[in-house]
Design an enzyme around this catalytic site. Structure first.
Site, PDB file in Angstrom:
ATOM      1  N   ALA A   1      30.394 -27.512  21.829  1.00 43.99           N
ATOM      2  CA  ALA A   1      30.743 -26.265  22.508  1.00 43.99           C
ATOM      3  C   ALA A   1      31.561 -26.594  23.743  1.00 43.99           C
ATOM      4  CB  ALA A   1      29.484 -25.511  22.913  1.00 43.99           C
TER       5      ALA A   1
ATOM      6  N   ALA B   1      33.062 -24.396  27.423  1.00 41.85           N
ATOM      7  CA  ALA B   1      33.128 -23.105  28.119  1.00 41.85           C
ATOM      8  C   ALA B   1      34.032 -23.215  29.332  1.00 41.85           C
ATOM      9  CB  ALA B   1      31.730 -22.632  28.458  1.00 41.85           C
ATOM     10  N   SER B   2      33.673 -22.559  30.432  1.00 48.06           N
ATOM     11  CA  SER B   2      34.641 -22.443  31.528  1.00 48.06           C
ATOM     12  C   SER B   2      34.780 -23.716  32.354  1.00 48.06           C
ATOM     13  CB  SER B   2      34.268 -21.278  32.432  1.00 48.06           C
ATOM     14  OG  SER B   2      33.051 -21.538  33.085  1.00 48.06           O
ATOM     15  N   LEU B   3      33.699 -24.467  32.511  1.00 47.61           N
ATOM     16  CA  LEU B   3      33.755 -25.613  33.422  1.00 47.61           C
ATOM     17  C   LEU B   3      33.575 -26.946  32.722  1.00 47.61           C
ATOM     18  CD1 LEU B   3      31.380 -24.225  36.183  1.00 47.61           C
ATOM     19  CD2 LEU B   3      33.864 -24.075  36.130  1.00 47.61           C
TER      20      LEU B   3
ATOM     21  N   GLN C   1      32.556 -29.190  28.738  1.00 45.20           N
ATOM     22  CA  GLN C   1      32.302 -29.189  27.307  1.00 45.20           C
ATOM     23  C   GLN C   1      31.049 -29.998  27.032  1.00 45.20           C
ATOM     24  OE1 GLN C   1      36.256 -30.602  26.460  1.00 45.20           O
ATOM     25  NE2 GLN C   1      35.444 -32.386  25.367  1.00 45.20           N
ATOM     26  N   VAL C   2      30.429 -29.698  25.894  1.00 39.16           N
ATOM     27  CA  VAL C   2      29.119 -30.273  25.615  1.00 39.16           C
ATOM     28  C   VAL C   2      29.176 -31.101  24.334  1.00 39.16           C
ATOM     29  CG1 VAL C   2      26.722 -29.698  25.039  1.00 39.16           C
ATOM     30  CG2 VAL C   2      27.904 -28.472  26.867  1.00 39.16           C
TER      31      VAL C   2
ATOM     32  N   LYS D   1      26.661 -32.511  28.974  1.00 39.10           N
ATOM     33  CA  LYS D   1      27.662 -31.552  29.481  1.00 39.10           C
ATOM     34  C   LYS D   1      28.566 -32.290  30.458  1.00 39.10           C
ATOM     35  CE  LYS D   1      27.643 -27.339  32.365  1.00 39.10           C
ATOM     36  NZ  LYS D   1      26.892 -26.111  32.666  1.00 39.10           N
TER      37      LYS D   1
ATOM     38  N   ASP E   1      23.828 -15.879  35.392  1.00 38.33           N
ATOM     39  CA  ASP E   1      24.938 -15.831  34.436  1.00 38.33           C
ATOM     40  C   ASP E   1      24.463 -15.677  32.984  1.00 38.33           C
ATOM     41  OD1 ASP E   1      27.582 -15.837  33.738  1.00 38.33           O
ATOM     42  OD2 ASP E   1      27.864 -18.004  33.893  1.00 38.33           O
TER      43      ASP E   1
HETATM   44  N1  LIG Z   1      20.813 -28.110  26.011  1.00 39.45           N
HETATM   45  C1  LIG Z   1      21.663 -27.596  25.125  1.00 39.45           C
HETATM   46  N2  LIG Z   1      21.365 -27.586  23.812  1.00 39.45           N
HETATM   47  C2  LIG Z   1      22.231 -27.054  22.918  1.00 39.45           C
HETATM   48  N3  LIG Z   1      23.438 -26.525  23.234  1.00 39.45           N
HETATM   49  C3  LIG Z   1      23.793 -26.496  24.527  1.00 39.45           C
HETATM   50  C4  LIG Z   1      22.934 -27.022  25.543  1.00 39.45           C
HETATM   51  N4  LIG Z   1      23.538 -26.861  26.729  1.00 39.45           N
HETATM   52  C5  LIG Z   1      24.713 -26.247  26.478  1.00 39.45           C
HETATM   53  N5  LIG Z   1      24.887 -26.020  25.159  1.00 39.45           N
HETATM   54  C6  LIG Z   1      26.065 -25.364  24.532  1.00 39.45           C
HETATM   55  O1  LIG Z   1      27.204 -25.674  25.300  1.00 39.45           O
HETATM   56  C7  LIG Z   1      27.842 -24.485  25.785  1.00 39.45           C
HETATM   57  C8  LIG Z   1      28.477 -24.748  27.145  1.00 39.45           C
HETATM   58  O2  LIG Z   1      27.513 -25.189  28.072  1.00 39.45           O
HETATM   59  P1  LIG Z   1      27.355 -24.467  29.473  1.00 39.45           P
HETATM   60  O3  LIG Z   1      27.165 -23.020  29.233  1.00 39.45           O
HETATM   61  O4  LIG Z   1      26.289 -25.146  30.230  1.00 39.45           O
HETATM   62  O5  LIG Z   1      28.805 -24.751  30.111  1.00 39.45           O
HETATM   63  P2  LIG Z   1      29.603 -23.991  31.280  1.00 39.45           P
HETATM   64  O6  LIG Z   1      30.998 -24.461  31.273  1.00 39.45           O
HETATM   65  O7  LIG Z   1      28.836 -24.107  32.554  1.00 39.45           O
HETATM   66  O8  LIG Z   1      29.547 -22.504  30.794  1.00 39.45           O
HETATM   67  P3  LIG Z   1      30.000 -21.146  31.546  1.00 39.45           P
HETATM   68  O9  LIG Z   1      31.391 -20.924  31.167  1.00 39.45           O
HETATM   69  O10 LIG Z   1      29.050 -20.184  30.950  1.00 39.45           O
HETATM   70  O11 LIG Z   1      29.782 -21.352  33.017  1.00 39.45           O
HETATM   71  C9  LIG Z   1      26.753 -23.432  25.761  1.00 39.45           C
HETATM   72  O12 LIG Z   1      27.321 -22.164  25.617  1.00 39.45           O
HETATM   73  C10 LIG Z   1      25.935 -23.849  24.539  1.00 39.45           C
HETATM   74  O13 LIG Z   1      26.547 -23.356  23.358  1.00 39.45           O
HETATM   75 MG   LIG Z   2      27.821 -21.336  29.798  1.00 38.41          MG
END
Ligand SMILES: Nc1ncnc2c1ncn2[C@@H]1O[C@H](COP(=O)(O)OP(=O)(O)OP(=O)(O)O)[C@@H](O)[C@H]1O
Ligand SMILES: [Mg+2]
Length: 439
Positions: free
Chosen positions: A137, A139-141, A143-144, A158, A290
Site C-alpha cells: 500500500a 498513501a500520502s506520506l 509506502q508500506v 512503513k 484521521d
Molecule cells: N500494520 C499494518 N498492517 C497491514 N497493513 C498496513 C499496516 N499499516 C499500514 N498498512 C497499509 O498501508 C497503508 C498506508 O499506511 P499509512 O496509512 O500508515 O500511511 P500514511 O502515508 O501515513 O497514510 P495517510 O495518507 O493516511 O496519512 C494503509 O492504508 C494500509 O493499507
Molecule cells: Mg493512512
C-alpha cells in the site's frame, strides 16, 4: 515536538513553491468554470442537467486525482478527505479519489532501500528475514512493505517518501497565503485557526517515533476491548522515517461488499467505531484524528483495526469535560446548555445574542435529516447551510477554539463512514452514557 525537530522541514525553493501554487489555482479555476457553464445553461432539461453534472463531477475528480498524484503532499490529504465523505460528496468523487487512500502510485524500491539504510543502518534484506520489494500500500506520506523479522514475525514496514517533508512544508506555506487572501475577501470568518492547527499537527506526522508512541496510547485506551485492535510497534526497527508494525490482515472498512461476503454486519462495525470515538474523545481526550477508510480494517468478529497514528490529538482536560457538556446539550436539544458549553469551550460571537450558538448546536441535529440516521443527509444540507449562514451573517462567530478543529474533522469523517456502512446506530443511545459520565 515542534517543526524544527523534523529535519529538512523547510519549504522548497520559491520557483517550485510558486509552481505548485499556480498549478493548484489553475486547476481550481478550470473546475469552477466547468460547473459555472452547466449552471448558466438555461436550455438544459433536468435530466440533461443531471447528466452534465455527473460528467463534470467525474472530470473534476479525475483532474484532482492527476493533480494530487503529480504534486503529492497535502493535495493527497485533501483528496482523501473528500473521498471519505460518502455522506455529502458526489459518488463520482468517491469512486475516483478513494484510490488515494491507500493506492497512491509508489516510489521505486531503490528509494525505499536508501531511506531504510539511512534510518536503520543496514539494507532491508539484511535487517529482515525477508522483505517484499513490492509495496502492499502507499498513501500520502509513506509506502508500506510486507516483511518478516529475524524472529519470524510478519510485519508492515512503513517507509517515508524521501523529500516529502519539504513538499508538506511548502504546502503549508502556500495554504497560509491562501488563507490570508480568503480572510481579506471574507473578513467575517477566518480560517486561521484551522491553519494553525494543521501547521501544528501535519509536521508531527513526519516523525514515526511519535507515531509509534501514539499507537501505544490508543492501544492502551482500548486494551479492555477485544473488538478493537492496534498493531504492535517493533521499536528496534523504528526511527523517525521508518516504522515497523505488526502486520494485520483485514478488509478495508469501506469495502461493504467484502464485509457482507465475510458475513460481517456493517452496522455492528459502525457501532464499534462510534463507541471507540466516545472512549477516545470523551473519556480519554486523546484520539486518532484521521479515521479515513484507508486507515481502518475490519476482521470477522467484527474487530476494527486502527492503523496510521500520525495524526493524534490530546485535548486539555478542561476542554474535554466542556466538550462532553456540549455533546449532552446537543443530544438533549437543551439550548441554554448549548450556549453555555460553546462559550466555555472558547467560542465567541461578535454580539452577545445567543442565536448564533443555538443555531450552530441545532444544526448538528438538523443536518442528519428526517430519517434520524447518524450522518449528514445531503438533501437537507443546503437548506441547513443557508439558514445557518444567514444567522452567522448577522452575528458572526469571531473565535473558534483550535482544539475543536480536529474533532470536527473526525465528525466529518465519521459521518462519511456511517453513511458508507449504512449505519442505523442511535447516536443518542450510544453517546449519552459516555458523555454523562464525563461532563
Ligand atoms: N500494520 C499494518 N498492517 C497491514 N497493513 C498496513 C499496516 N499499516 C499500514 N498498512 C497499509 O498501508 C497503508 C498506508 O499506511 P499509512 O496509512 O500508515 O500511511 P500514511 O502515508 O501515513 O497514510 P495517510 O495518507 O493516511 O496519512 C494503509 O492504508 C494500509 O493499507
Ligand atoms: Mg493512512
Amino acid at each position: 515536538m515542534g517543526a524544527r525537530d523534523i529535519g529538512e522541514f523547510r519549504p522548497l525553493p520559491l520557483p517550485r513553491r510558486l509552481g505548485r501554487f499556480l498549478r493548484v489555482a489553475w486547476n481550481f479555476v478550470v473546475i469552477y468554470l466547468g460547473y459555472k457553464r452547466i449552471q448558466r445553461n438555461r436550455r438544459l432539461t433536468p435530466e440533461e442537467r443531471a447528466a452534465r453534472y455527473a460528467q463534470q463531477h467525474r472530470r473534476a475528480a479525475e483532474r484532482m486525482y492527476r493533480l494530487a498524484v503529480s504534486l503529492e503532499g497535502l493535495l493527497i490529504k485533501t483528496c482523501q478527505f473528500v473521498s471519505s465523505r460518502a455522506d455529502v460528496a458526489p459518488p463520482e468523487y468517491i469512486a475516483v479519489l478513494s484510490r488515494l487512500q491507500d493506492q497512491v502510485p509508489p516510489r521505486p524500491f531503490e528509494q525505499v532501500r536508501t531511506v531504510i539504510q539511512e534510518e536503520l543502518g543496514a539494507d532491508p534484506h539484511e535487517l529482515f528475514l525477508s522483505f517484499e520489494e513490492r509495496p502492499i500500500a502507499s498513501a500520502s506520506l509513506a509506502q508500506v512493505h510486507r516483511a518478516v523479522t529475524r524472529e519470524g514475525e510478519r510485519v508492515a514496514v512503513k517507509v517515508q517518501y524521501p523529500g516529502i517533508a519539504r513538499v508538506v512544508a511548502t504546502d503549508l506555506q502556500n495554504l497560509r497565503l491562501l488563507v490570508r487572501i480568503l480572510a481579506r475577501l471574507e473578513p467575517n470568518f477566518d480560517f486561521r485557526v484551522v491553519l494553525d492547527e494543521m501547521a501544528r499537527y501535519v509536521p508531527r506526522e513526519l516523525d514515526f517515533v511519535e507515531e509509534g508512541k501514539s499507537a501505544e496510547r490508543i492501544a492502551e485506551i482500548h486494551a479492555h476491548r477485544t473488538d478493537i485492535r492496534v498493531p504492535k510497534v517493533h521499536w528496534d526497527l523504528t526511527s523517525r522515517r521508518v516504522i515497523t508494525l505488526e502486520y494485520i490482515d483485514g478488509i478495508k472498512i469501506s469495502d461493504t461488499a467484502a464485509l457482507h461476503a465475510a458475513g460481517i454486519d456493517p452496522n455492528a462495525v459502525a457501532l464499534i467505531m462510534t463507541e471507540a470515538y466516545c472512549e477516545q474523545i470523551l473519556v480519554h481526550g486523546f484520539f486518532h484524528a484521521d479515521p479515513h477508510p484507508g486507515n481502518l480494517l475490519v476482521q470477522p468478529g467484527p474487530v476494527v483495526v486502527f492503523l496510521d497514528f500520525g495524526m493524534t490529538k490530546q485535548l486539555p482536560d478542561e476542554f474535554r469535560r466542556n466538550y462532553a457538556r456540549l455533546t449532552i446539550a446537543i443530544l438533549q436539544q437543551d439550548e441554554a446548555a448549548m450556549v453555555e458549553a460553546f462559550r466555555a469551550l472558547g467560542f465567541e460571537t461578535k454580539y452577545d445574542d445567543p442565536a448564533t450558538l443555538v443555531a450552530l448546536g441545532r444544526s448538528f441535529f438538523e443536518v442528519t435529516g428526517p430519517d434520524g440516521r447518524p450522518y449528514v443527509d445531503a438533501d437537507v444540507m443546503p437548506e441547513v447551510n443557508e439558514r445557518l449562514s444567514r444567522i452567522l451573517h448577522e452575528n458572526p462567530v469571531t473565535r473558534i477554539p483550535g482544539d475543536v478543529v480536529l474533532i470536527f474533522r473526525v465528525l466529518g469523517l465519521m459521518s462519511g463512514l456511517q453513511k458508507r456502512l449504512d449505519s442505523r446506530v442511535s447516536m443518542t443511545e450510544t453517546i449519552t452514557p459516555f458523555a454523562l459520565r464525563e461532563a
